[in-house]
Motif scaffolding. Structure first.
Motif, PDB file in Angstrom:
ATOM      1  N   ASN A  91       4.330 -18.564 -31.366  1.00 44.48           N
ATOM      2  CA  ASN A  91       4.808 -17.744 -32.389  1.00 44.48           C
ATOM      3  C   ASN A  91       5.179 -17.010 -33.448  1.00 44.48           C
ATOM      4  O   ASN A  91       4.335 -16.151 -33.658  1.00 44.48           O
ATOM      5  CB  ASN A  91       4.885 -19.399 -33.033  1.00 44.48           C
ATOM      6  CG  ASN A  91       5.037 -20.432 -33.128  1.00 44.48           C
ATOM      7  OD1 ASN A  91       5.133 -20.957 -31.786  1.00 44.48           O
ATOM      8  ND2 ASN A  91       5.069 -21.985 -34.133  1.00 44.48           N
ATOM      9  N   GLY A  92       6.557 -16.308 -32.916  1.00 42.52           N
ATOM     10  CA  GLY A  92       6.424 -15.264 -34.023  1.00 42.52           C
ATOM     11  C   GLY A  92       6.384 -13.909 -32.816  1.00 42.52           C
ATOM     12  O   GLY A  92       6.421 -13.063 -33.597  1.00 42.52           O
ATOM     13  N   ALA A  93       5.536 -14.444 -31.931  1.00 45.34           N
ATOM     14  CA  ALA A  93       5.321 -12.574 -30.974  1.00 45.34           C
ATOM     15  C   ALA A  93       6.530 -12.218 -29.946  1.00 45.34           C
ATOM     16  O   ALA A  93       7.418 -13.321 -30.137  1.00 45.34           O
ATOM     17  CB  ALA A  93       5.070 -12.795 -29.500  1.00 45.34           C
ATOM     18  N   VAL A  94       6.615 -11.402 -29.751  1.00 47.16           N
ATOM     19  CA  VAL A  94       8.085 -10.088 -29.273  1.00 47.16           C
ATOM     20  C   VAL A  94       7.367 -10.241 -27.648  1.00 47.16           C
ATOM     21  O   VAL A  94       8.559 -10.119 -26.852  1.00 47.16           O
ATOM     22  CB  VAL A  94       8.068  -8.950 -29.725  1.00 47.16           C
ATOM     23  CG1 VAL A  94       8.647  -9.631 -30.872  1.00 47.16           C
ATOM     24  CG2 VAL A  94       7.443  -8.344 -29.901  1.00 47.16           C
ATOM     25  N   MET A  95       5.981 -10.324 -27.374  1.00 42.72           N
ATOM     26  CA  MET A  95       5.545  -9.757 -25.770  1.00 42.72           C
ATOM     27  C   MET A  95       4.550 -10.466 -25.743  1.00 42.72           C
ATOM     28  O   MET A  95       3.500 -10.586 -27.423  1.00 42.72           O
ATOM     29  CB  MET A  95       5.540  -8.315 -26.062  1.00 42.72           C
ATOM     30  CG  MET A  95       6.491  -7.729 -25.784  1.00 42.72           C
ATOM     31  SD  MET A  95       6.030  -6.258 -24.791  1.00 42.72           S
ATOM     32  CE  MET A  95       4.951  -5.450 -25.444  1.00 42.72           C
ATOM     33  N   ILE A  96       4.100 -10.754 -24.601  1.00 44.32           N
ATOM     34  CA  ILE A  96       2.275 -11.433 -23.903  1.00 44.32           C
ATOM     35  C   ILE A  96       2.179 -10.827 -23.238  1.00 44.32           C
ATOM     36  O   ILE A  96       2.878 -10.604 -22.039  1.00 44.32           O
ATOM     37  CB  ILE A  96       2.945 -13.043 -24.247  1.00 44.32           C
ATOM     38  CG1 ILE A  96       3.539 -13.312 -25.271  1.00 44.32           C
ATOM     39  CG2 ILE A  96       1.816 -13.877 -23.900  1.00 44.32           C
ATOM     40  CD1 ILE A  96       4.454 -14.784 -24.968  1.00 44.32           C
ATOM     41  N   PHE A  97       1.325 -10.684 -22.967  1.00 43.38           N
ATOM     42  CA  PHE A  97       0.359  -9.944 -21.392  1.00 43.38           C
ATOM     43  C   PHE A  97      -0.815 -11.189 -21.201  1.00 43.38           C
ATOM     44  O   PHE A  97      -2.058 -11.761 -21.703  1.00 43.38           O
ATOM     45  CB  PHE A  97      -0.823  -9.015 -21.632  1.00 43.38           C
ATOM     46  CG  PHE A  97       0.776  -7.907 -21.942  1.00 43.38           C
ATOM     47  CD1 PHE A  97       0.626  -6.700 -21.508  1.00 43.38           C
ATOM     48  CD2 PHE A  97       0.373  -7.511 -23.465  1.00 43.38           C
ATOM     49  CE1 PHE A  97       2.114  -5.434 -21.677  1.00 43.38           C
ATOM     50  CE2 PHE A  97       1.655  -6.712 -23.674  1.00 43.38           C
ATOM     51  CZ  PHE A  97       1.897  -5.612 -22.678  1.00 43.38           C
ATOM     52  N   ASP A  98      -0.525 -11.342 -20.074  1.00 43.98           N
ATOM     53  CA  ASP A  98      -1.707 -13.218 -19.381  1.00 43.98           C
ATOM     54  C   ASP A  98      -2.352 -12.207 -17.926  1.00 43.98           C
ATOM     55  O   ASP A  98      -1.984 -11.975 -17.141  1.00 43.98           O
ATOM     56  CB  ASP A  98      -0.298 -14.006 -18.932  1.00 43.98           C
ATOM     57  CG  ASP A  98      -0.992 -14.905 -18.118  1.00 43.98           C
ATOM     58  OD1 ASP A  98      -2.650 -14.561 -18.174  1.00 43.98           O
ATOM     59  OD2 ASP A  98      -0.744 -15.991 -17.722  1.00 43.98           O
ATOM     60  N   ALA A  99      -4.116 -11.726 -19.370  1.00 43.75           N
ATOM     61  CA  ALA A  99      -4.778 -11.292 -18.079  1.00 43.75           C
ATOM     62  C   ALA A  99      -6.054 -12.271 -17.976  1.00 43.75           C
ATOM     63  O   ALA A  99      -6.934 -11.731 -18.031  1.00 43.75           O
ATOM     64  CB  ALA A  99      -5.047 -10.284 -18.429  1.00 43.75           C
ATOM     65  N   ALA A 100      -5.260 -13.652 -17.778  1.00 45.95           N
ATOM     66  CA  ALA A 100      -6.968 -14.498 -17.692  1.00 45.95           C
ATOM     67  C   ALA A 100      -7.087 -15.624 -17.137  1.00 45.95           C
ATOM     68  O   ALA A 100      -7.984 -16.019 -16.419  1.00 45.95           O
ATOM     69  CB  ALA A 100      -6.189 -15.486 -19.210  1.00 45.95           C
ATOM     70  N   ASP A 101      -6.243 -14.645 -15.613  1.00 46.16           N
ATOM     71  CA  ASP A 101      -7.027 -15.066 -13.915  1.00 46.16           C
ATOM     72  C   ASP A 101      -6.487 -16.644 -13.950  1.00 46.16           C
ATOM     73  O   ASP A 101      -7.853 -16.662 -13.284  1.00 46.16           O
ATOM     74  CB  ASP A 101      -7.808 -14.695 -13.738  1.00 46.16           C
ATOM     75  CG  ASP A 101      -8.168 -14.291 -12.291  1.00 46.16           C
ATOM     76  OD1 ASP A 101      -7.242 -14.600 -11.880  1.00 46.16           O
ATOM     77  OD2 ASP A 101      -9.015 -14.021 -11.467  1.00 46.16           O
ATOM     78  N   ASP A 102      -6.083 -17.572 -14.748  1.00 51.33           N
ATOM     79  CA  ASP A 102      -6.292 -19.123 -14.550  1.00 51.33           C
ATOM     80  C   ASP A 102      -4.704 -19.518 -14.195  1.00 51.33           C
ATOM     81  O   ASP A 102      -3.488 -19.072 -15.738  1.00 51.33           O
ATOM     82  CB  ASP A 102      -6.161 -18.699 -15.932  1.00 51.33           C
ATOM     83  CG  ASP A 102      -6.592 -20.621 -16.272  1.00 51.33           C
ATOM     84  OD1 ASP A 102      -5.993 -21.864 -15.545  1.00 51.33           O
ATOM     85  OD2 ASP A 102      -7.321 -20.781 -16.679  1.00 51.33           O
ATOM     86  N   MET A 103      -4.035 -19.490 -13.204  1.00 49.19           N
ATOM     87  CA  MET A 103      -2.998 -20.462 -12.622  1.00 49.19           C
ATOM     88  C   MET A 103      -2.111 -21.265 -13.748  1.00 49.19           C
ATOM     89  O   MET A 103      -1.038 -21.310 -13.956  1.00 49.19           O
ATOM     90  CB  MET A 103      -2.663 -20.641 -11.048  1.00 49.19           C
ATOM     91  CG  MET A 103      -0.885 -20.813 -10.554  1.00 49.19           C
ATOM     92  SD  MET A 103      -0.098 -18.851 -11.232  1.00 49.19           S
ATOM     93  CE  MET A 103       1.300 -19.432 -11.565  1.00 49.19           C
ATOM     94  N   GLN A 104      -3.200 -22.149 -13.922  1.00 52.12           N
ATOM     95  CA  GLN A 104      -2.348 -22.742 -14.370  1.00 52.12           C
ATOM     96  C   GLN A 104      -2.529 -23.043 -15.822  1.00 52.12           C
ATOM     97  O   GLN A 104      -1.262 -23.009 -16.942  1.00 52.12           O
ATOM     98  CB  GLN A 104      -3.840 -24.427 -14.843  1.00 52.12           C
ATOM     99  CG  GLN A 104      -3.702 -25.563 -13.684  1.00 52.12           C
ATOM    100  CD  GLN A 104      -4.673 -26.843 -13.922  1.00 52.12           C
ATOM    101  OE1 GLN A 104      -5.469 -26.063 -14.619  1.00 52.12           O
ATOM    102  NE2 GLN A 104      -4.630 -27.913 -13.339  1.00 52.12           N
ATOM    103  N   LEU A 105      -3.201 -21.594 -16.343  1.00 53.87           N
ATOM    104  CA  LEU A 105      -2.594 -21.706 -18.273  1.00 53.87           C
ATOM    105  C   LEU A 105      -1.225 -20.619 -17.802  1.00 53.87           C
ATOM    106  O   LEU A 105      -0.698 -21.165 -18.832  1.00 53.87           O
ATOM    107  CB  LEU A 105      -3.615 -20.291 -18.656  1.00 53.87           C
ATOM    108  CG  LEU A 105      -3.491 -20.181 -20.027  1.00 53.87           C
ATOM    109  CD1 LEU A 105      -3.293 -21.558 -20.792  1.00 53.87           C
ATOM    110  CD2 LEU A 105      -4.443 -19.017 -19.430  1.00 53.87           C
TER     111      LEU A 105
END
Ligand SMILES: C[C@@]1(CC(=O)O)c2cc3[nH]c(cc4nc(cc5[nH]c(cc(n2)[C@H]1CCC(=O)O)[C@@](C)(CC(=O)O)[C@@H]5CCC(=O)O)C(CC(=O)O)=C4CCC(=O)O)c(CCC(=O)O)c3CC(=O)O
Ligand SMILES: NC(=O)C1=CN([C@@H]2O[C@H](COP(=O)(O)OP(=O)(O)OC[C@H]3O[C@@H](n4cnc5c(N)ncnc54)[C@H](O)[C@@H]3O)[C@@H](O)[C@H]2O)C=CC1
Length: 339
Positions: free
Chosen positions: A102-116
């Motif tokens: 909530n309220g974010a402008v950008m997200i970096f997904d570096a969790a290496d988890d396809m389901q996530l």
């Protein structure tokens, strides 16, 4: 005679002959799926998912901005732990839930988890937040370029996700050729823009002054250490205080071009094209040479009337007069003939 704007005008590429393109695509030019732009993040929430080395890399970059950063991960590598300890970023150790975005402008997904990633993608889309998935270009709303940081000057290189290592190598090559003083010059300009605008109300004069100032500044390492006083002196030399002249007379260059690409072009010709307001050229001058022109320059292709792919003598004389006329009005003119 064809009139068009330089350098990113389709016509420019249409009028050029395919044999002169040297690998540049014309009608088949690649479109870019990712639009190059800079996002304002100061004070805005940015989320990084994952606590590994790749997440750390994105966080180091984010820390150069003034974003409000949250990292979500069950555990952190040493670098990220230090960022949390020093209070530079916030850590959310709880498992991911949608509302964390909530309220974010950008997200970096570096969790290496396809389901996530699948869950994050849905949550981001619902909230109109831009998503970067570090290891899956196809899920990215935006991608991160290689960055040559001379802040406030940022030179960014992207391969559109095709070859990140190539972007890195190009960056490394440029690191050694582009001076650190670029930063200094840009800061100087920032502090003087209003003063220069007041001294030079005429757009053309102003544009000419800045081009001249930066060209000297980048060439001469001494000048690149310029102070505000140096800039003021350059300004007064350019148009003395109280002078009625608003635009100094323009320069004219008539040049035979032997090179078939910008890299091999003589420096003098390249600099003239860069600073020209109007460029007249014969057909067959390589598009990347014409691409050196300013974006707002007028580029005019002439019809060849001579046997050698150039214009005949009468036309050349007429062109010389025309060029002189525009130069008297303050425009820089370059005329490019085939060698
Ligand atoms: C789409 C993008 C998304 C994004 O991260 O935004 C992306 C995606 C992927 N990278 C992968 C791998 C590597 N990336 C690097 C390095 C960098 N990667 C960067 C950006 C980007 N990488 C974006 C596109 C940028 C563009 O090209 O326009 C740089 C420029 C900037 C930065 O990360 O901050 C930074 C250099 C910084 C510098 O030094 O200047 C290295 C190491 C190296 O080469 O040095 C490797 C290992 C070698 C290899 O595998 O190539 C993989 C495969 C993963 C796998 O197989 O598991 C994918 C996924 C895929 O290709 O689908
Ligand atoms: N874009 C790029 O520049 C590059 C991307 N990569 C890719 O980036 C990805 C990450 O690489 P590394 O950081 O080396 O991996 P890593 O395995 O060290 O990091 C993954 C991190 O995510 C965390 N994590 C796992 N599941 C999570 C969950 N459900 N919620 C929150 N956090 C979770 C883990 O605890 C770990 O800290 C890999 O897929 C790799 O292939 C690799 C090299 C370059």
């Amino acid at each position: 005679m064809t009139h068009y704007r330089a350098p990113q005008n389709k016509q420019q590429y249409k009028t050029a002959k395919p044999e002169n393109l040297y690998g540049l695509e014309t009608e088949n030019r690649e479109t870019f799926p990712f639009f190059p732009a800079f996002v304002h993040v100061t004070g805005k929430k940015v989320v990084v998912l994952g606590g590994g080395e790749v997440a750390a890399g994105k966080l180091r970059l984010l820390l150069r901005s003034q974003a409000d950063i949250t990292v979500i991960a069950p555990e952190l590598c040493t670098d990220i732990a230090t960022m949390v300890d020093t209070g530079a970023i916030r850590w959310e150790p709880a498992p991911f839930v949608d509302t964390m975005l909530n309220g974010a402008v950008m997200i970096f997904d570096a969790a290496d988890d396809m389901q996530l990633t699948r869950r994050v993608k849905v949550a981001a889309k619902r909230r109109n937040i831009l998503l970067n998935v570090v290891d899956k270009t196809e899920h990215c709303d935006f991608i991160v370029p290689a960055i040559l940081d001379r802040a406030p000057v940022m030179i960014t290189i992207s391969t559109g996700g095709c070859a990140p290592a190539l972007a890195r190598i190009i960056r490394q090559r440029l690191e050694t050729t582009l001076p650190a003083s670029m930063s200094q010059l840009a800061k100087l300009a920032r502090s003087a823009r209003r003063r220069v605008a007041a001294h030079l109300p005429d757009n053309v004069a102003r544009q000419r002054f800045w081009t001249h100032f930066f060209q000297n500044g980048l060439q001469d390492t001494h000048l690149s250490q310029s102070t505000p006083q140096d800039l003021d002196a350059a300004l007064t030399r350019f148009v003395p205080e109280g002078s009625s002249a608003t635009v100094p007379g323009g320069q004219i260059l008539h040049a035979d071009v032997a090179a078939d690409n910008a890299f091999d072009l003589a420096h003098g010709i390249a600099r003239a094209i860069e600073t020209s307001d109007i460029i007249f050229h014969m057909p067959g001058i390589a598009p990347d040479i014409l691409g050196l022109a300013r974006r707002d320059a007028t580029v005019i292709e002439l019809e060849s009337t001579g046997d050698d792919g150039n214009i005949d003598n009468d036309a050349r004389e007429r062109l010389k007069h025309q060029a002189a006329f525009f130069a008297r009005q303050g425009s820089n003119i370059t005329c490019l003939y085939r060698n």
